[in-house]
Scaffold this motif. Structure first.
Motif, PDB file in Angstrom:
ATOM      1  N   LYS A 273      49.180  55.592  38.937  1.00 17.51           N
ATOM      2  CA  LYS A 273      49.061  57.042  39.049  1.00 17.51           C
ATOM      3  C   LYS A 273      48.382  57.334  40.387  1.00 17.51           C
ATOM      4  N   ALA A 274      49.122  58.037  41.241  1.00 17.95           N
ATOM      5  CA  ALA A 274      48.578  58.394  42.562  1.00 17.95           C
ATOM      6  C   ALA A 274      48.465  59.910  42.672  1.00 17.95           C
ATOM      7  N   ASP A 295      47.317  60.236  48.447  1.00 16.64           N
ATOM      8  CA  ASP A 295      46.332  59.496  49.223  1.00 16.64           C
ATOM      9  C   ASP A 295      45.299  58.754  48.392  1.00 16.64           C
ATOM     10  N   THR A 296      45.362  58.893  47.093  1.00 15.93           N
ATOM     11  CA  THR A 296      44.342  58.241  46.252  1.00 15.93           C
ATOM     12  C   THR A 296      45.016  57.593  45.046  1.00 15.93           C
ATOM     13  N   GLY A 304      41.344  60.137  37.728  1.00 17.83           N
ATOM     14  CA  GLY A 304      42.131  59.326  36.807  1.00 17.83           C
ATOM     15  C   GLY A 304      43.243  58.535  37.441  1.00 17.83           C
ATOM     16  N   SER A 305      43.227  58.387  38.742  1.00 17.48           N
ATOM     17  CA  SER A 305      44.283  57.601  39.375  1.00 17.48           C
ATOM     18  C   SER A 305      44.020  56.103  39.205  1.00 17.48           C
ATOM     19  N   THR A 407      50.716  64.811  41.766  1.00 17.47           N
ATOM     20  CA  THR A 407      50.534  63.480  41.139  1.00 17.47           C
ATOM     21  C   THR A 407      51.873  62.758  41.114  1.00 17.47           C
ATOM     22  N   PHE A 408      51.779  61.433  41.206  1.00 18.66           N
ATOM     23  CA  PHE A 408      52.949  60.569  41.019  1.00 18.66           C
ATOM     24  C   PHE A 408      52.560  59.473  40.029  1.00 18.66           C
TER      25      PHE A 408
END
Length: 983
Positions: A273-274, A295-296, A304-305, A407-408
């Motif tokens: 999860k990015a 970026d995170t 929560g990434s 989010t991805f």
């Protein structure tokens, strides 16, 4: 003496200190039943068990059963829901061991009612309702979990590695090589919903294929059947001995897994999860396209990434697929328009291919509809190394908008451990074992020396390991013996087949044939047979097919490559379908002669999984189908079947494992024989139901011992089938040619050599006694001293019985009992036999035993008895058909003076019509007693004489005829008690 020893419930076979000898009633009535394969219950196997019997309330019994009758007590160690191991002894001989069950407590009678079940049957009780996956559970953990030893990672490398059975792809170090094989098969999981295909530059033959590619998580595993069976026995507390199960043949059988699942059951892996940590202005567009700059992915901003396996790059904002397979991606992007109205597009890209996209028309800044959240989710097959990005397009927006959040997520991905226990079909262990028992006609019995070890063999092999047993002398001649046809055991129809399946091949075959493929179907020609004999399958038929080319079946570029298909047709495409598991043989490595690819990894050979035991198969190969006639798909393919073989059809299960067994029931010559026999505790302890039992000159298979009453000495009902395959008829090639003074008989073999040890079967078939201690055949078995007068040698070696002056049977059809007086040595012979004759006039006609010999009555023998005479007219110029007469006669024949006293018995003679004078007479000439019948002039009459005769054979009178006597008439004996004879 009967003794019942109970063992500690907490330890199955406990030390003597943990054993309790339970008290029995004064005259306990304990009845045992023993069987393995009852003819009327063809698809079942049996184990010893006792009828319910009683144990009295005593201090010892009450303590053992923890005062079960007292419901107000809650203490005590006895648990009625658990097995209690017991051993039952008769006269010091263990007659049964197994588990005891408390059935009831009778309060007024003050008794415990129990029964005992042998351990082979206890196997199925132990399996109960457990599923196959239960053997993989780790009961030491809470909650219960599964062992990971048999799991594997679904990769192209493991697919290739598993094709060689000496490799091991599972996680556990102690898992045997070749336990899991991943065969090439089409389960309907291709990305575009079409079947797997191959031709140069396309599908399996395209290294760069995507939509048409084969990736590892499209392939489901198979599991070696023998390993699973061992695990089932191990969990139930049993071991086994089996030449069949340990054979290379059985070891090559595999079971398909995951047939009830669309996809592999696997642990999570390669998820991520990015996010964008803070709002940003729109990314730089190139040709109107930009990449959302996630970026995170490390959770550093408490958003929560995460990135489980480091597949996402925050530098390139790209997820790189580490392995080919089915992925699920989700993207969420919130955009705030800062200018005039226009269109915006968000899409998830796999390279240059859009997997999912959403378009939205924004309103101008500060107006309703000027902001929007895009939500995309897609499942796609991706090959290894491909990049996934989230892109933005703004063809209609004049002013750069702002991205407030994004989010991805990779929600699911291949690469985790395939959970083999959870891939097991949802089948009960007892149903699984029962299918194998029925499929291969397996017999399961307990090892007499280790009741937790099972002996397991196919019925034919098990019977072949039996030995000859001679039980004529055990017959209770005071009770009826019965021969009956097998109609009551037969079914009107035999249908042996596999389970129905929804896959494309089985549905087509069932529709075409009107029944499941490979089904053995037979109607029985017996007006009295009823019902249907069926098996209870858990497996479906397994087929293999060619890999089609781009144009579909029947076109193929790889004519020698065959693979399984488990899918069903869905409109113009295919899809997975739930179905039963299937069995197949791993027949060896097959070269493909072309290069194929799985997730870009090349392979040029694979393990060929076939419904036949060898590849290419011939008529001597074993099939996993029931009949030997149905031809599967690709039967004409040289990879599956040897096309040059004169007999290419492999053997079906019925022919290999069931035909000879069923013949003993369904053959026109089949017979059921029931008789009472005097059995000892040692007989019960050592009896093997695969022995060949010889009784009165015929060979039988023992099927059931019913109601053996322990400790009573009563005879027991035994049930047999005529042993058609192993009949003793014609089994003896030696003939008796000399009776010897030491009591033995010399036999001449076919090559002219002689022996006094022709074998027990041959010896007893001629009416002699076999001395198993000295391995000799004897005409006289009165100890090993002086046997008395030597009988004449046989005069006709072709007769089934010897023609001697000694006590031999008159005919093998009837009964013959010999009793020797221990003191005097006199022998009494009781015979019951039939004589027949046909008279054509008024002169006397001899009556003879059709398959017997003459009636010997030498000078040292007297004979007496009753003759029941039945006669009926069948022709002649003066005869009237079926004019009949029945009467009885008594006789006393004296061999010393060659005389016969003869008279009709008192009582009314029975007649039908006017038979006139018909008479019976007898003569004694040359030591041969002959009965004659006399009818009427010009009348043809058929006669039957049923003779009950007792012969007293006084051997001692001949031996001591010239003995010196005292004044009182006693014989004078000298040294060593030898009688003194006068010269």
């Amino acid at each position: 003496m009967i003794r019942l020893v109970a063992l500690n419930q907490t330890q199955w076979w406990s030390a003597p200190s943990d054993q309790t000898t339970l008290d029995l009633e004064g005259a306990p009535a304990i009845s045992l039943n023993l069987a393995v394969a009852k003819p009327g219950e063809t698809m079942q196997r049996h184990a010893p068990y006792s009828q319910t019997f009683r144990l009295p309330f005593t201090d010892r019994n009450n303590k053992f059963f923890a005062h079960f009758y007292e419901v107000t007590l809650s203490d005590g160690d006895f648990d009625p829901t658990k097995k209690t191991g017991v051993l039952l002894y008769e006269d010091g001989v263990e007659v049964i061991r197994g588990s005891m069950q408390l059935r009831a407590v009778r309060l007024m009678a003050e008794v415990y009612e129990v029964n005992v079940l042998g351990d082979a049957a206890d196997l199925f009780a132990e399996l109960g309702s457990k599923l196959l996956e239960s053997v993989f559970r780790d009961s030491t953990t809470t909650p219960v979990s599964y062992t990971t030893d048999y799991n594997y990672v679904s990769t192209a490398a493991n697919f290739v590695l598993s094709q060689t059975l000496t490799n091991q792809i599972c996680q556990g170090d102690n898992v045997p090589d070749g336990t899991v094989v991943i065969p090439l098969a089409d389960h309907g999981l291709r990305a575009d919903g079409q079947p797997l295909a191959a031709q140069p530059g396309y599908g399996l033959m395209d290294i760069d294929a995507t939509e048409t590619a084969l990736v590892p998580d499209m392939l489901k595993p198979t599991f070696r059947l023998r390993i699973l069976l061992k695990l089932i026995f191990q969990e139930a507390g049993f071991s086994y001995t089996s030449t069949f199960i340990d054979s290379a043949f059985f070891g090559s059988i595999y079971m398909t897994l995951g047939d009830g699942l669309d996809r592999l059951a696997a642990t999570n892996a390669n998820r991520c999860k990015a996010v964008i940590a803070a709002a940003i202005t729109f990314p730089t567009l190139t040709d109107g396209v930009g990449i959302i700059p996630y970026d995170t992915d490390d959770g550093s901003q408490n958003e929560g990434s995460y990135d489980e396996d480091d597949n996402f790059s925050t530098a390139s904002h790209t997820y790189v697929c580490p392995i080919g397979g089915t992925y699920t991606f989700r993207a969420s992007v919130h955009i705030d328009n800062t200018g005039s109205a226009g269109d915006g597009i968000i899409r998830i890209m796999r390279g240059n291919v859009s997997l999912a996209a959403e378009e939205y028309e924004f309103a101008a800044i500060a107006q309703t509809g000027s902001s929007h959240t895009f939500n995309l989710e897609v499942e796609s097959v991706v090959v290894s190394g491909q990049a996934i990005q989230v892109q933005v397009l703004t063809p209609g927006l004049q002013v750069t908008p702002k991205v407030l959040s994004a989010t991805f997520e990779c929600l699911s991905a291949p690469g985790g451990q395939v959970l083999v226990p959870q891939m097991m079909p949802r089948i009960k262990q007892k149903d699984f074992v029962r299918d194998l028992c029925q499929r291969f006609n397996l017999v399961i019995e307990s090892d007499p020396d280790n009741d937790r070890r099972l002996i397991i063999e196919p019925y034919n092999d098990w019977m072949g390991a039996g030995v000859d047993a001679y039980w004529t002398k055990k017959l209770d001649l005071d009770k009826e013996r019965t021969l009956s046809p097998t109609s009551s055991l037969k079914s009107a129809r035999i249908t042996l087949g596999d389970k129905e399946s929804a896959d494309i091949g089985n549905e087509y075959m069932a529709a075409s044939l009107g029944m499941g493929f490979g089904t053995y179907d037979q109607d029985i020609d017996d007006d009295f047979a009823t019902g249907e004999l069926k098996n209870e399958p858990v497996f479906a038929p397994y087929f293999v097919y060619t890999i089609p080319n781009l144009y579909g079946d029947p076109g193929t570029y790889l004519s020698g490559l065959l693979a399984h298909r488990s899918y069903k047709v869905d409109g113009v495409g295919v899809k997975p379908t739930s179905q039963p598991p299937k069995l197949c043989f791993a027949t060896g490595i097959q070269a493909i002669n072309d290069t194929l690819f799985v997730d870009g990894t090349a392979f040029t050979s694979l393990q060929f999984m076939s419904p036949y035991s060898v590849a290419p198969a011939t008529g001597s190969a074993q099939s996993l189908y029931w009949n030997s006639t149905d031809q599967p798909f690709c039967f004409g393919n040289g990879t599956l079947v040897n096309q040059s073989s004169a007999d290419p059809m492999p053997l079906g299960l019925h022919r290999s494992y069931w035909s000879s067994y069923l013949a003993d029931i369904y053959d026109a010559d089949a017979r059921v024989f029931e008789a009472h026999l005097h059995l000892t505790p040692s007989d019960i302890r050592n009896v093997r139901f695969n022995d060949r039992f010889h009784i009165l000159g015929a060979a039988y298979k023992l099927t059931e011992i019913s109601g053996y009453e322990i400790g009573t000495g009563e005879s027991t009902l035994c049930k047999f089938l005529r042993d058609i395959d192993r009949s003793s008829f014609g089994a003896c090639s030696s003939l008796p040619t000399q009776s010897n003074s030491n009591g033995t008989v010399t036999f001449t073999n076919a090559d002219g050599s002689t022996t006094t040890n022709p074998g027990q079967q041959c010896c007893e078939s001629f009416g002699y006694t076999y001395d198993g201690q000295n391995n000799t055949c004897r005409w006289n078995n009165n100890g090993h001293g002086n046997p008395g007068a030597v009988p004449d040698s046989p005069t006709d070696a072709q007769d089934p019985l010897t023609n001697t002056s000694g006590p031999g049977p008159v005919s093998p059809v009837g009964t013959h009992t010999t009793t020797t007086a221990e003191g005097s040595g006199s022998v009494t012979i009781t015979d019951k036999f039939n004589l027949t004759a046909e008279s054509t006039g008024s002169s006397a006609t001899d009556a003879t035993a059709p398959v017997g010999t003459t009636i010997r009555l030498d000078e040292n023998t007297i004979g007496s008895g009753i003759v029941k005479v039945s006669s009926t007219t069948v022709g002649g110029s003066s005869g009237t058909a079926f004019t009949s007469k029945f009467e009885t006669w008594r006789f006393l024949a004296n061999g010393r003076d060659a005389s016969v006293s003869f008279s009709k018995t008192s009582g009314t003679t029975l007649t039908s019509g006017s038979p006139g004078t018909r008479s019976l007479s007898a003569t004694l000439t040359g030591g041969v007693l002959t009965f004659q019948v006399t009818g009427g002039t010009n009348k043809i009459i058929n006669w039957n004489l049923e003779v009950d005769m007792v012969r007293l054979y006084a051997t001692n009178e001949v031996e001591f005829r010239d003995a010196l006597l005292t004044e009182a008439g006693a014989r004078i004996a000298g040294v060593n008690d030898r009688v003194i004879l006068q010269e």
